[in-house]
Write a protein that holds these residues in place. Structure first.
Motif: not given
Length: 221
Positions: A119-120, A101-102, A122-126
């Motif tokens: 960020a991760v 995921s990052g 919160e569901g984002d990719m970093w």
């Protein structure tokens, strides 16, 4: 609700840095620290609903990306962020191809690591700034073998890792506290799932997961 984060790295000083970043990103997080793939497996089995794993690619029991592939196969809902001493684009590319995921370089400053964790969660990719654009220009890795590796059960994955370390059936049986017949059954299942016929082919296959040995930036990771 308390968030549970697992830090998997065999360097105490860097685990301390990651713990500090976690405490800044999620002040009330419950943090577990492990320093080997075996300990990581035990920690995730104990806490399968953990919120995040921060995974060093170079740990005892790890064969490059094998730990990441195993985690994604067995716990697809658990985000895994690779933390590595390498800043090689192909290492980053393969990490994302294999389901990370990052990707956080170990050279990243503390505020950047904190930002990545937030960020991760919160569901984002970093990815580091500018890396996503560069990765779009690199060739995607063939993930066929990674899918086969991800199909192994936790015990089969342990057995494969021990095979790769050159251990004999009786040694593996002793370490895992099971019979040699059980180990032979596991090995047969591993060979079938990976599409190989013998130990040598199995070891060569898992070496596909190794980091590029020519990447000198991996030293100390």
């Amino acid at each position: 609700m308390t968030q549970h984060i697992i830090i998997a790295d065999d360097h105490p000083l860097f685990r301390a840095a990651l713990r500090q970043a976690v405490s800044q990103a999620v002040p009330d997080a419950e943090v577990a620290e492990v320093e080997s793939i075996k300990a990581l497996q035990a920690a995730v089995e104990k806490k399968p609903d953990a919120d995040l794993v921060l995974l060093d690619l170079n740990m005892p029991g790890a064969h490059g990306f094998s730990g990441l592939v195993f985690m994604r196969g067995q716990y697809p809902g658990l985000p895994v962020v690779v933390v590595s001493g390498s800043e090689d684009l192909q290492v980053m590319r393969r990490s994302i191809d294999y389901g990370a995921s990052g990707f956080i370089p170990k050279s990243a400053p503390l505020p950047e690591i904190t930002e990545a964790i937030q960020a991760v969660l919160e569901g984002d990719m970093w990815l580091p700034e500018g890396v996503a654009e560069k990765l779009e220009q690199t060739q995607a890795e063939n993930t066929d073998f990674s899918e086969k590796l991800a199909s192994l059960t936790p015990q089969q994955f342990r057995v494969l890792g021990m095979l790769a370390e050159g251990m004999l059936n009786k040694q593996i049986a002793y370490d895992l506290d099971v019979s040699e017949a059980t180990i032979k059954a596991h090995i047969t299942a591993v060979f079938r799932k990976l599409g190989v016929r013998n130990r040598t082919q199995a070891v060569i296959a898992i070496q596909q997961m190794e980091l590029d040995p020519s990447d000198t930036s991996l030293s100390g990771s």
